[in-house]
Design an enzyme around this catalytic site. Structure first.
Site, mmCIF file in Angstrom:
data_model
loop_
_atom_site.group_PDB
_atom_site.id
_atom_site.type_symbol
_atom_site.label_atom_id
_atom_site.label_comp_id
_atom_site.label_asym_id
_atom_site.label_seq_id
_atom_site.Cartn_x
_atom_site.Cartn_y
_atom_site.Cartn_z
ATOM 1 C CG HIS A 1 33.076 65.961 23.706
ATOM 2 N ND1 HIS A 1 32.811 67.280 23.416
ATOM 3 C CD2 HIS A 1 34.419 65.806 23.582
ATOM 4 C CE1 HIS A 1 33.939 67.885 23.090
ATOM 5 N NE2 HIS A 1 34.938 67.009 23.199
ATOM 6 N NE ARG B 1 41.923 40.999 42.866
ATOM 7 C CZ ARG B 1 41.530 39.888 43.475
ATOM 8 N NH1 ARG B 1 41.066 38.886 42.773
ATOM 9 N NH2 ARG B 1 41.591 39.781 44.781
HETATM 10 O O1 F6P Z 1 35.387 35.141 38.700
HETATM 11 C C1 F6P Z 1 36.511 35.813 39.117
HETATM 12 C C2 F6P Z 1 37.780 35.143 38.708
HETATM 13 O O2 F6P Z 1 38.052 34.096 39.588
HETATM 14 C C3 F6P Z 1 38.939 36.114 38.627
HETATM 15 O O3 F6P Z 1 39.515 36.378 39.847
HETATM 16 C C4 F6P Z 1 39.827 35.444 37.657
HETATM 17 O O4 F6P Z 1 40.811 36.275 37.131
HETATM 18 C C5 F6P Z 1 38.813 34.999 36.638
HETATM 19 O O5 F6P Z 1 37.703 34.602 37.404
HETATM 20 C C6 F6P Z 1 39.255 33.909 35.706
HETATM 21 O O6 F6P Z 1 39.687 32.784 36.406
HETATM 22 P P1 F6P Z 1 40.570 31.667 35.720
HETATM 23 O O7 F6P Z 1 41.858 32.288 35.296
HETATM 24 O O8 F6P Z 1 40.749 30.619 36.762
HETATM 25 O O9 F6P Z 1 39.800 31.168 34.531
#
Ligand code: F6P
Length: 547
Positions: free
Chosen positions: A385, A269
């Site tokens: 709204h 993230r």
């Molecule tokens: O399921 C959560 C997660 O592990 C996230 O933290 C991550 O960004 C996403 O899945 C996708 O993971 P990846 O980039 O390994 O496909």
């Protein structure tokens, strides 16, 4: 890491909350002519007005004491120098390295200068982006690429998608960028309808290269290319990948020269600044991508060096804790008054809820306090709204961040003044509300009878004293978009540090993945489901009957 309740400032805040309970923000303004000026801070192109909060100077003093007592200074230093602050995965947390200044020569992590890796990857990205836009990169039949489809989910999707959308005014018009995330076949089907295989490149973005949705969609894209006439041997002209698991990507069929690396020390993230941001760079060009990084870096520098009383992430993080833990606020709303930022709440939702949705302190013991609130929101004025009714008159306290640029990219008559007026009037209305006497007078002025006044006036009362921050910037640019997202990244870290949790792992998502595999097997095979609960048995049967 001890529970935050052990800090003397926590206990003092609990007492102070009682003293503040009856204080109205309107009184705080009336009693302090300098309040708007003194409850203000700015950094990296953003100015924060936090004067419309249920906080006086004592509140801020105590909140900042709490920040100090939580060990924020050493937490910040630890993150920036690559300590393994993600303790459950024994990893550094170095998204800040992805946007480090060019002047910085080295950042050694476990014996490796990570800045060398970052810069090599940026050069690789630049090469790819240049080749696509110049037409040097051609599809199998010799055509210039007109469409790039990013396949990824979670952190490998939301950040790049939100930034690509935010930077729409900066988009290059020769290549369209699309995103596919959901395993629901409708997602990829609808995107493929817009495309021609011989002029499309798919970027498969997955840090782990093991995420079900992404692998399914990548397989579907590959099968579509082949069905559309791309020869197997030429498929590499239509696929690139971003992953920290190069081995798995190669095994999947990606050509090694088309794989962009990322690293364990970047959380999903927090990864849009890495090659996971490649779709952004394709959409707006590498120079704008560098400006995005510069904006984030400017916020990093501010976070690292500004005194806490002027530090945007610290102030916003501390105020969030004030409402979550001392006013029982269960949610926090983000309301950008900018069409281009309409999807931003979804990215910050993932960033914050996946980071701070935790119930254990760093040492593994259970927390004694609430942790991350539910983050939600959407673009103004649309929300006015829809859900603003609850913000104004509902029974729950919802602190709001209003986010707005002063200038628009699209002047249409005086739309922008109206948009901005609405943004300001919402925070004003949340604060001032409407008293019963005012509601009654309004009705009398409109000619209502006394009976009507008595019946209707209570419904028109708006309690007010509801808090908000207002974040303003001159204009939404790559720089200010970068600094805004970095602001929320650091705000998340500040809160996680106060609560004493690890904001950088996400074990909670694993169970659903494991159970999903088991149910999938039951859906597609003949299995004995009699040990399952009756509800799940019936739902499985409903699916099987419908196939
Ligand atoms: O399921 C959560 C997660 O592990 C996230 O933290 C991550 O960004 C996403 O899945 C996708 O993971 P990846 O980039 O390994 O496909």
């Amino acid at each position: 890491m001890s529970s935050p309740t052990q800090h003397s400032a926590w206990q003092a805040l609990a007492q102070h909350q009682q003293a503040m309970a009856s204080v109205k923000m309107t009184e705080l303004f009336a009693n302090d002519a300098t309040r708007a000026e003194s409850f203000k801070a700015s950094a990296a192109g953003w100015s924060l007005d936090y004067s419309k909060n249920r906080a006086n100077t004592d509140t801020m003093k105590l909140l900042l004491q709490l920040v100090e007592q939580a060990g924020m200074k050493s937490a910040i230093t630890g993150m920036f120098k690559g300590d393994h602050i993600n303790n459950t995965e024994n990893r550094s947390v170095l998204h800040v390295a992805l946007r480090a200044s060019k002047a910085q020569e080295a950042l050694m992590v476990d014996g490796v200068n990570v800045l060398d890796e970052v810069r090599n990857t940026l050069a690789q990205m630049e090469n790819f982006v240049t080749q696509l836009h110049s037409g040097e990169w051609k599809g199998y039949s010799g055509k210039k690429i007109t469409d790039v489809v990013s396949i990824g989910i979670g952190g490998s999707y939301l950040g790049p998608k939100v930034v690509t959308e935010a930077l729409t005014p900066y988009k290059k018009d020769d290549i369209r960028v699309h995103f596919v995330a959901n395993i629901d076949g409708s997602d990829i089907t609808e995107k493929l309808k817009l495309l021609k295989a011989d002029s499309t490149v798919f970027i498969v973005s997955s840090k782990s290269f093991g995420t079900l949705e992404t692998l399914y969609n990548a397989n579907a894209a590959r099968a579509w290319c082949i069905a559309e006439g791309v020869p197997e041997a030429e498929i590499k002209k239509h696929f690139a990948a971003v992953s920290s698991n190069v081995e798995k990507a190669v095994k999947f069929g990606m050509a090694e020269e088309n794989i962009f690396p990322m690293w364990d020390w970047v959380g999903g993230r927090y990864s849009l600044w890495s090659a996971i941001g490649l779709p952004v760079a394709v959409a707006v060009g590498m120079n704008h991508f560098y400006e995005l990084l510069d904006g984030a870096h400017a916020m990093d520098e501010h976070f690292k060096s500004a005194p806490f009383e002027q530090n945007l992430p610290v102030i916003m993080g501390a105020l969030g804790v004030w409402y979550s833990n001392f006013h029982n606020a269960q949610t926090h709303a983000l309301i950008p008054y900018d069409h281009y930022l309409r999807a931003m709440p979804a990215h910050i939702q993932q960033l914050d809820m996946e980071s701070n949705g935790k119930a254990n302190l760093v040492d593994g013991s259970g927390v004694e306090t609430d942790t991350g609130p539910i983050i939600w929101g959407g673009a103004g004025t649309n929300g006015q709204h829809a859900y603003h009714q609850l913000l104004h008159q509902g029974t729950r306290l919802v602190p709001v961040d209003f986010i707005a640029p002063l200038k628009t990219h699209n002047p249409v008559a005086d739309h922008h003044a109206q948009l901005f007026a609405n943004c300001l009037s919402q925070s004003q209305a949340l604060m001032v509300g409407k008293s019963l006497a005012q509601a009654e007078q309004e009705l009398r002025d409109a000619g209502a009878t006394e009976e009507q006044v008595a019946a209707i006036a209570p419904h028109k009362v708006i309690p007010g004293n509801r808090p908000s921050n207002t974040l303003l910037t001159e204009q939404l640019t790559p720089f200010t978009t970068g600094s805004l997202i970095a602001l929320y990244e650091h705000r998340t870290f500040v809160q996680g540090t106060i609560w004493g949790i690890n904001s950088f792992d996400q074990w909670g998502v694993e169970l659903g993945k494991v159970l999903g595999t088991d149910i999938y097997n039951r859906l597609v095979n003949d299995t004995d489901n009699s040990q399952l609960d009756a509800s799940t048995q019936a739902l499985i049967a409903a699916f099987k009957t419908a196939q």
